[in-house]
Scaffold this motif. Structure first.
Motif, PDB file in Angstrom:
ATOM      1  N   ARG A  57     -12.700  -1.484   5.867  1.00 13.52           N
ATOM      2  CA  ARG A  57     -11.561  -1.380   4.939  1.00 13.52           C
ATOM      3  C   ARG A  57     -10.541  -2.494   5.154  1.00 13.52           C
ATOM      4  O   ARG A  57      -9.391  -2.389   4.716  1.00 13.52           O
ATOM      5  CB  ARG A  57     -10.910  -0.007   5.099  1.00 13.52           C
ATOM      6  CG  ARG A  57     -10.552   0.310   6.546  1.00 13.52           C
ATOM      7  CD  ARG A  57     -10.495   1.794   6.833  1.00 13.52           C
ATOM      8  NE  ARG A  57      -9.320   2.425   6.271  1.00 13.52           N
ATOM      9  CZ  ARG A  57      -8.984   3.692   6.507  1.00 13.52           C
ATOM     10  NH1 ARG A  57      -9.762   4.445   7.278  1.00 13.52           N
ATOM     11  NH2 ARG A  57      -7.904   4.209   5.967  1.00 13.52           N
TER      12      ARG A  57
ATOM     13  N   THR B 277       0.830  -1.200   0.000  1.00 12.33           N
ATOM     14  CA  THR B 277       0.000   0.000   0.000  1.00 12.33           C
ATOM     15  C   THR B 277       0.866   1.252   0.000  1.00 12.33           C
ATOM     16  O   THR B 277       0.588   2.214  -0.728  1.00 12.33           O
ATOM     17  CB  THR B 277      -0.938   0.005   1.218  1.00 12.33           C
ATOM     18  OG1 THR B 277      -1.768  -1.166   1.179  1.00 12.33           O
ATOM     19  CG2 THR B 277      -1.822   1.241   1.233  1.00 12.33           C
TER      20      THR B 277
ATOM     21  N   ARG C  12      -8.568  -3.669   2.286  1.00 14.07           N
ATOM     22  CA  ARG C  12      -7.794  -2.634   1.593  1.00 14.07           C
ATOM     23  C   ARG C  12      -6.375  -2.539   2.130  1.00 14.07           C
ATOM     24  O   ARG C  12      -5.493  -1.979   1.487  1.00 14.07           O
ATOM     25  CB  ARG C  12      -8.496  -1.285   1.733  1.00 14.07           C
ATOM     26  CG  ARG C  12      -9.742  -1.160   0.870  1.00 14.07           C
ATOM     27  CD  ARG C  12     -10.688  -0.078   1.337  1.00 14.07           C
ATOM     28  NE  ARG C  12     -10.037   1.188   1.645  1.00 14.07           N
ATOM     29  CZ  ARG C  12     -10.682   2.250   2.154  1.00 14.07           C
ATOM     30  NH1 ARG C  12     -11.988   2.166   2.421  1.00 14.07           N
ATOM     31  NH2 ARG C  12     -10.045   3.369   2.400  1.00 14.07           N
TER      32      ARG C  12
END
Length: 338
Positions: free
Chosen positions: A206, A163, A209
């Motif tokens: 999330r 990320t 994610r």
């Protein structure tokens, strides 16, 4: 109850009487749907027929002749890798059994690291079924996703390495952001949220994610959460109860056993145990030490019984942290079981 990590494949599996995961046809099909083995426009009829057959029956035997008929060496190699993994899955008693055996083979691990991480991912998901503590779930991401660690004003912050790289190269805008970056136009700064006891509920929406940050400071809730999932990991695989607590230093003249939770941690503990001067630079990369004790001393080898096991977590020079949760399973000084 929270659902999380839908990308793990957990919902495609079943559990046996011990609570471990057993492979299903749907789980196997997911691997034959991977882009590495899905037919492409250039694929010949033999490859398309094989792929269709495996989707229909993902346990179907595949001969060397059928693979050779694909023609494309890269496609053949990809099939060989996936089929070898399939064989491991269908012959093992469970995914946990498959995972453990990977680290006990004399030739070492031959499976691609991606598949090893995916096994850790789905097993951790099963272990955490019913979890209500978002910090523990976030801490368990370390089992299968490398972290990028930054230390600012004494705060040890771990963010998902993939990320971080994505935001660094695209500003979070994917292909468009990459084009903007290539045009040397400044991208907006994106700050990832630090998940803590006060805002833990932000994690659930999330979870897949992988865009939250975990604080690993000593005596903090994030490090405590990591300790609890490490304990659960040992219990899930080995049915052994342990207690793991962070410590600031090892002051033990009878220090007898240690385990690094990553490559750097292993090297550091080995050198410290042997009295090697490790230098301030390496010590600065030490993120935490831990003391592990067994709830039942009889499960430990007689010459270790009653003594703690010390653990270490450390980052590389690049700041990357890659936890190796298998170390806690294969390096414990356990007594021989009847």
């Amino acid at each position: 109850m929270h659902d999380f990590w839908q990308d793990s494949g957990y919902h495609l599996l079943q559990r046996n009487g011990r609570g471990h995961l057993t492979v299903t046809d749907d789980y196997l099909r997911a691997y034959f749907q991977r882009p590495e083995v899905r037919p492409v426009p250039e694929s010949n009829e033999s490859e398309r027929a094989l792929h269709a057959a495996l989707l229909n029956n993902p346990r179907e035997a595949v001969s060397a002749e059928r693979l050779a008929a694909i023609g494309d060496p890269d496609a053949i190699e990809n099939y060989e890798v996936v089929l070898a993994f399939r064989q491991r899955l269908i012959t093992a008693e469970s995914l946990e059994d498959c995972y453990l055996k990977l680290f006990l083979e004399p030739e070492g691990i031959t499976l691609p690291p991606l598949f090893v991480d995916q096994l850790a991912h789905v097993i951790a998901r099963a272990m955490l079924e019913g979890a209500e503590d978002a910090l523990r779930v976030r801490a368990a991401e370390l089992f299968f996703r490398p972290q990028q660690v930054t230390i600012n004003d004494g705060a040890i912050m771990a963010a998902d390495a993939e990320t971080v790289e994505m935001f660094a190269s695209t500003g979070g805008f994917g292909s468009l952001g990459r084009l903007v970056a290539e045009a040397q136009t400044p991208l907006r700064t994106v700050e990832l949220d630090v998940v803590n006891e006060d805002n833990a509920d932000i994690y659930w929406d999330r979870a897949s994610r992988y865009d939250t940050v975990l604080n690993l400071n000593f005596a903090g809730a994030g490090l405590d959460a990591l300790c609890r999932v490490l304990e659960a990991w040992v219990r899930h695989f080995l049915d052994v109860g342990v207690s793991i607590q962070p410590v600031q230093k090892i002051s033990d003249e009878r220090w007898i056993w240690h385990i690094g939770l990553d490559v750097e941690g292993s090297k550091l503990l080995n050198d410290l145990y042997n009295g090697v001067d490790v230098g301030e630079g390496r010590l600065a990369r030490l993120l935490s030490l831990f003391r592990m004790e067994f709830q039942d001393p009889s499960v430990v080898a007689p010459d270790i019984a009653g003594r703690p096991v010390y653990l270490a977590l450390a980052m590389a020079e690049s700041g990357q942290l890659r936890l190796k949760p298998q170390n806690l399973l294969v390096n414990l000084p356990l007594a021989e079981r009847a």
